[in-house]
Scaffold this motif. Structure first.
Motif, PDB file in Angstrom:
ATOM      1  N   TYR A  16     -31.144  -1.393  34.730  1.00  0.00           N
ATOM      2  CA  TYR A  16     -30.925  -0.395  33.696  1.00  0.00           C
ATOM      3  C   TYR A  16     -29.573   0.311  33.772  1.00  0.00           C
ATOM      4  CZ  TYR A  16     -35.926  -0.972  32.904  1.00  0.00           C
ATOM      5  OH  TYR A  16     -37.169  -1.487  32.636  1.00  0.00           O
ATOM      6  N   THR A  17     -28.692  -0.136  34.649  1.00  0.00           N
ATOM      7  CA  THR A  17     -27.356   0.454  34.698  1.00  0.00           C
ATOM      8  C   THR A  17     -26.442  -0.265  33.714  1.00  0.00           C
ATOM      9  OG1 THR A  17     -27.628   1.031  37.030  1.00  0.00           O
ATOM     10  CG2 THR A  17     -25.370   0.974  36.155  1.00  0.00           C
ATOM     11  N   PRO A  18     -25.897   0.439  32.714  1.00  0.00           N
ATOM     12  CA  PRO A  18     -25.037  -0.226  31.722  1.00  0.00           C
ATOM     13  C   PRO A  18     -23.677  -0.585  32.312  1.00  0.00           C
ATOM     14  CG  PRO A  18     -25.162   2.132  31.285  1.00  0.00           C
ATOM     15  CD  PRO A  18     -26.135   1.861  32.398  1.00  0.00           C
ATOM     16  N   THR A  19     -23.151  -1.721  31.897  1.00  0.00           N
ATOM     17  CA  THR A  19     -21.810  -2.128  32.306  1.00  0.00           C
ATOM     18  C   THR A  19     -20.767  -1.372  31.482  1.00  0.00           C
ATOM     19  OG1 THR A  19     -21.712  -3.916  30.675  1.00  0.00           O
ATOM     20  CG2 THR A  19     -22.702  -4.431  32.821  1.00  0.00           C
ATOM     21  N   ASP A  20     -19.508  -1.535  31.862  1.00  0.00           N
ATOM     22  CA  ASP A  20     -18.435  -0.885  31.100  1.00  0.00           C
ATOM     23  C   ASP A  20     -18.415  -1.383  29.661  1.00  0.00           C
ATOM     24  OD1 ASP A  20     -17.700   0.524  33.343  1.00  0.00           O
ATOM     25  OD2 ASP A  20     -16.096  -0.874  33.924  1.00  0.00           O
ATOM     26  N   ALA A  21     -18.641  -2.675  29.467  1.00  0.00           N
ATOM     27  CA  ALA A  21     -18.661  -3.227  28.114  1.00  0.00           C
ATOM     28  C   ALA A  21     -19.822  -2.655  27.309  1.00  0.00           C
ATOM     29  CB  ALA A  21     -18.756  -4.756  28.178  1.00  0.00           C
ATOM     30  N   GLU A  22     -20.966  -2.490  27.952  1.00  0.00           N
ATOM     31  CA  GLU A  22     -22.124  -1.925  27.259  1.00  0.00           C
ATOM     32  C   GLU A  22     -21.902  -0.460  26.925  1.00  0.00           C
ATOM     33  OE1 GLU A  22     -25.410  -4.924  29.344  1.00  0.00           O
ATOM     34  OE2 GLU A  22     -25.135  -2.864  30.069  1.00  0.00           O
ATOM     35  N   LEU A  23     -21.258   0.273  27.825  1.00  0.00           N
ATOM     36  CA  LEU A  23     -20.937   1.674  27.546  1.00  0.00           C
ATOM     37  C   LEU A  23     -19.998   1.778  26.345  1.00  0.00           C
ATOM     38  CD1 LEU A  23     -20.465   3.064  31.171  1.00  0.00           C
ATOM     39  CD2 LEU A  23     -22.304   3.627  29.572  1.00  0.00           C
ATOM     40  N   LEU A  52     -31.077  -0.761  24.114  1.00  0.00           N
ATOM     41  CA  LEU A  52     -30.301  -1.902  24.611  1.00  0.00           C
ATOM     42  C   LEU A  52     -30.820  -2.381  25.964  1.00  0.00           C
ATOM     43  CD1 LEU A  52     -27.833  -3.834  24.609  1.00  0.00           C
ATOM     44  CD2 LEU A  52     -26.505  -1.951  25.625  1.00  0.00           C
ATOM     45  N   LYS A  53     -30.922  -1.469  26.923  1.00  0.00           N
ATOM     46  CA  LYS A  53     -31.320  -1.875  28.265  1.00  0.00           C
ATOM     47  C   LYS A  53     -32.799  -2.282  28.317  1.00  0.00           C
ATOM     48  CE  LYS A  53     -28.817  -2.141  30.940  1.00  0.00           C
ATOM     49  NZ  LYS A  53     -27.834  -3.239  31.168  1.00  0.00           N
ATOM     50  N   SER A  54     -33.631  -1.640  27.501  1.00  0.00           N
ATOM     51  CA  SER A  54     -35.039  -2.031  27.452  1.00  0.00           C
ATOM     52  C   SER A  54     -35.184  -3.432  26.873  1.00  0.00           C
ATOM     53  CB  SER A  54     -35.839  -1.028  26.622  1.00  0.00           C
ATOM     54  OG  SER A  54     -35.844   0.249  27.233  1.00  0.00           O
ATOM     55  N   PHE A  55     -34.406  -3.732  25.837  1.00  0.00           N
ATOM     56  CA  PHE A  55     -34.475  -5.067  25.242  1.00  0.00           C
ATOM     57  C   PHE A  55     -34.036  -6.125  26.245  1.00  0.00           C
ATOM     58  CE2 PHE A  55     -33.231  -8.759  22.887  1.00  0.00           C
ATOM     59  CZ  PHE A  55     -34.124  -8.817  21.830  1.00  0.00           C
ATOM     60  N   GLN A  56     -32.979  -5.835  26.989  1.00  0.00           N
ATOM     61  CA  GLN A  56     -32.524  -6.790  27.993  1.00  0.00           C
ATOM     62  C   GLN A  56     -33.598  -7.046  29.051  1.00  0.00           C
ATOM     63  OE1 GLN A  56     -28.913  -4.626  29.063  1.00  0.00           O
ATOM     64  NE2 GLN A  56     -27.673  -6.335  28.333  1.00  0.00           N
ATOM     65  N   GLN A  80     -30.295  -4.337  14.741  1.00  0.00           N
ATOM     66  CA  GLN A  80     -29.393  -5.402  14.292  1.00  0.00           C
ATOM     67  C   GLN A  80     -28.134  -5.454  15.149  1.00  0.00           C
ATOM     68  OE1 GLN A  80     -31.329  -7.406  12.668  1.00  0.00           O
ATOM     69  NE2 GLN A  80     -30.042  -7.674  10.861  1.00  0.00           N
ATOM     70  N   ARG A  81     -27.586  -4.301  15.471  1.00  0.00           N
ATOM     71  CA  ARG A  81     -26.372  -4.272  16.290  1.00  0.00           C
ATOM     72  C   ARG A  81     -26.633  -4.806  17.687  1.00  0.00           C
ATOM     73  NH1 ARG A  81     -23.805   1.685  14.746  1.00  0.00           N
ATOM     74  NH2 ARG A  81     -23.340   1.211  12.544  1.00  0.00           N
ATOM     75  N   ILE A  82     -27.768  -4.454  18.245  1.00  0.00           N
ATOM     76  CA  ILE A  82     -28.105  -4.926  19.591  1.00  0.00           C
ATOM     77  C   ILE A  82     -28.328  -6.432  19.588  1.00  0.00           C
ATOM     78  CG2 ILE A  82     -29.886  -4.860  21.389  1.00  0.00           C
ATOM     79  CD1 ILE A  82     -30.191  -1.861  20.771  1.00  0.00           C
ATOM     80  N   ARG A  83     -29.034  -6.944  18.582  1.00  0.00           N
ATOM     81  CA  ARG A  83     -29.242  -8.394  18.495  1.00  0.00           C
ATOM     82  C   ARG A  83     -27.902  -9.126  18.393  1.00  0.00           C
ATOM     83  NH1 ARG A  83     -33.310  -6.984  14.233  1.00  0.00           N
ATOM     84  NH2 ARG A  83     -35.362  -6.911  15.232  1.00  0.00           N
ATOM     85  N   THR A  84     -27.005  -8.599  17.564  1.00  0.00           N
ATOM     86  CA  THR A  84     -25.694  -9.227  17.415  1.00  0.00           C
ATOM     87  C   THR A  84     -24.914  -9.171  18.721  1.00  0.00           C
ATOM     88  OG1 THR A  84     -25.622  -8.624  15.070  1.00  0.00           O
ATOM     89  CG2 THR A  84     -23.536  -9.189  16.124  1.00  0.00           C
ATOM     90  N   TYR A  85     -24.977  -8.039  19.382  1.00  0.00           N
ATOM     91  CA  TYR A  85     -24.249  -7.862  20.644  1.00  0.00           C
ATOM     92  C   TYR A  85     -24.774  -8.815  21.721  1.00  0.00           C
ATOM     93  CZ  TYR A  85     -22.406  -5.616  24.849  1.00  0.00           C
ATOM     94  OH  TYR A  85     -21.780  -5.368  26.051  1.00  0.00           O
ATOM     95  N   LEU A  86     -26.089  -8.959  21.787  1.00  0.00           N
ATOM     96  CA  LEU A  86     -26.699  -9.813  22.806  1.00  0.00           C
ATOM     97  C   LEU A  86     -26.833 -11.268  22.370  1.00  0.00           C
ATOM     98  CD1 LEU A  86     -29.561  -7.445  24.061  1.00  0.00           C
ATOM     99  CD2 LEU A  86     -27.320  -7.830  25.091  1.00  0.00           C
ATOM    100  N   ARG A 140     -35.992 -19.016  26.044  1.00  0.00           N
ATOM    101  CA  ARG A 140     -35.005 -20.089  26.172  1.00  0.00           C
ATOM    102  C   ARG A 140     -34.144 -20.212  24.919  1.00  0.00           C
ATOM    103  NH1 ARG A 140     -38.297 -24.166  26.931  1.00  0.00           N
ATOM    104  NH2 ARG A 140     -38.374 -23.883  29.190  1.00  0.00           N
ATOM    105  N   ASP A 141     -34.759 -20.010  23.767  1.00  0.00           N
ATOM    106  CA  ASP A 141     -34.028 -20.117  22.498  1.00  0.00           C
ATOM    107  C   ASP A 141     -33.386 -18.808  22.072  1.00  0.00           C
ATOM    108  OD1 ASP A 141     -34.922 -22.677  22.524  1.00  0.00           O
ATOM    109  OD2 ASP A 141     -36.161 -22.549  20.716  1.00  0.00           O
ATOM    110  N   ARG A 142     -33.447 -17.791  22.944  1.00  0.00           N
ATOM    111  CA  ARG A 142     -32.832 -16.480  22.678  1.00  0.00           C
ATOM    112  C   ARG A 142     -33.371 -15.883  21.379  1.00  0.00           C
ATOM    113  NH1 ARG A 142     -29.200 -15.179  26.139  1.00  0.00           N
ATOM    114  NH2 ARG A 142     -28.363 -13.501  24.846  1.00  0.00           N
ATOM    115  N   ILE A 143     -34.681 -15.780  21.324  1.00  0.00           N
ATOM    116  CA  ILE A 143     -35.365 -15.190  20.180  1.00  0.00           C
ATOM    117  C   ILE A 143     -36.186 -14.003  20.671  1.00  0.00           C
ATOM    118  CG2 ILE A 143     -37.060 -15.572  18.348  1.00  0.00           C
ATOM    119  CD1 ILE A 143     -36.309 -18.515  18.365  1.00  0.00           C
TER     120      ILE A 143
END
Length: 221
Positions: A25-32, A52-56, A100-106, A146-149
């Protein structure tokens, strides 16, 4: 309904240890940077970080009030906010934009974007050799990841697994029925016949558990 605990469907740990908080649950610099660019107010940024972190961690978006308090505190500290900052209660349209933004980002797809077909094909193929609904659900989860869905609600996977399992088993039953002769069907029916109330059917004898391993018991069986 299959028990969620018997499947691989991801869930929060109510009291995550410090190691898990730091690792998961620690965000990276890019995630911040993503969080800062996507929301303005501290409460909204905290909400976005939680999503974001919960979805990951889970593979789906939980309700904010389902996020353990330890995760909220950890992310609030990571964002360098005071304890007074709480996750914002955002409107449905803004929540949808965050999703939508999180899906696009990930680089993941929503379940509505082809996820049902992917899960159904995986379950249908597995149902040829598996019968336990929990195992079928796990197969669908593995394929979706596996299919990132994005994963759907557990109840949706449970209903899908049971429906396809019933369909596949029905085809097997029909195939077997078509191959049995009239005499074989009669012999199967006779397994249920009880001629004396003091005795049990032949089916009960077939289902009887074996006794302790010995030559005599083996010969009897």
């Amino acid at each position: 309904m299959a028990s969620i605990e018997r499947t691989a469907y991801p869930q929060f740990k109510r009291n995550p240890v410090v190691r898990e908080l730091v690792t998961a649950y620690t965000p990276t610099d890019a995630e911040l940077a993503f969080i800062t660019d996507s929301a303005r107010q501290p409460g909204h940024r905290l909400t976005l970080a939680l999503l974001l972190k919960s979805f990951q961690r889970l593979g789906y978006f939980p309700a904010i009030d389902e996020v353990p308090a330890a995760v909220v505190r950890h992310l609030r500290n990571a964002l360098r906010y005071r304890v007074q900052v709480k996750p914002a209660d955002i409107a449905p349209n803004k929540r949808y934009r965050y999703f939508q933004r999180i899906r696009t980002y990930l680089q993941v797809r929503a379940y509505a974007d082809g996820g049902l077909d992917v899960a159904a094909r995986a379950i249908h193929q597995a149902a040829a050799v598996m019968d336990n609904p929990a195992d079928l659900i796990n197969v669908a989860i593995e394929q979706l990841v596996r299919d990132r869905i994005e994963l759907p609600a557990f109840s949706a996977l449970d209903r899908l697994a049971r429906r396809i399992r019933t369909l596949v088993n029905g085809r097997y039953f029909a195939l077997i029925d078509a191959r049995l002769t009239v005499d074989e069907k009669q012999r199967l029916d006779d397994l249920l016949v009880v001629t004396d109330v003091r005795t049990k059917s032949l089916l009960q004898a077939i289902k009887r558990l074996p006794k302790r391993s010995s030559l005599q018991h083996f010969q009897e069986l």
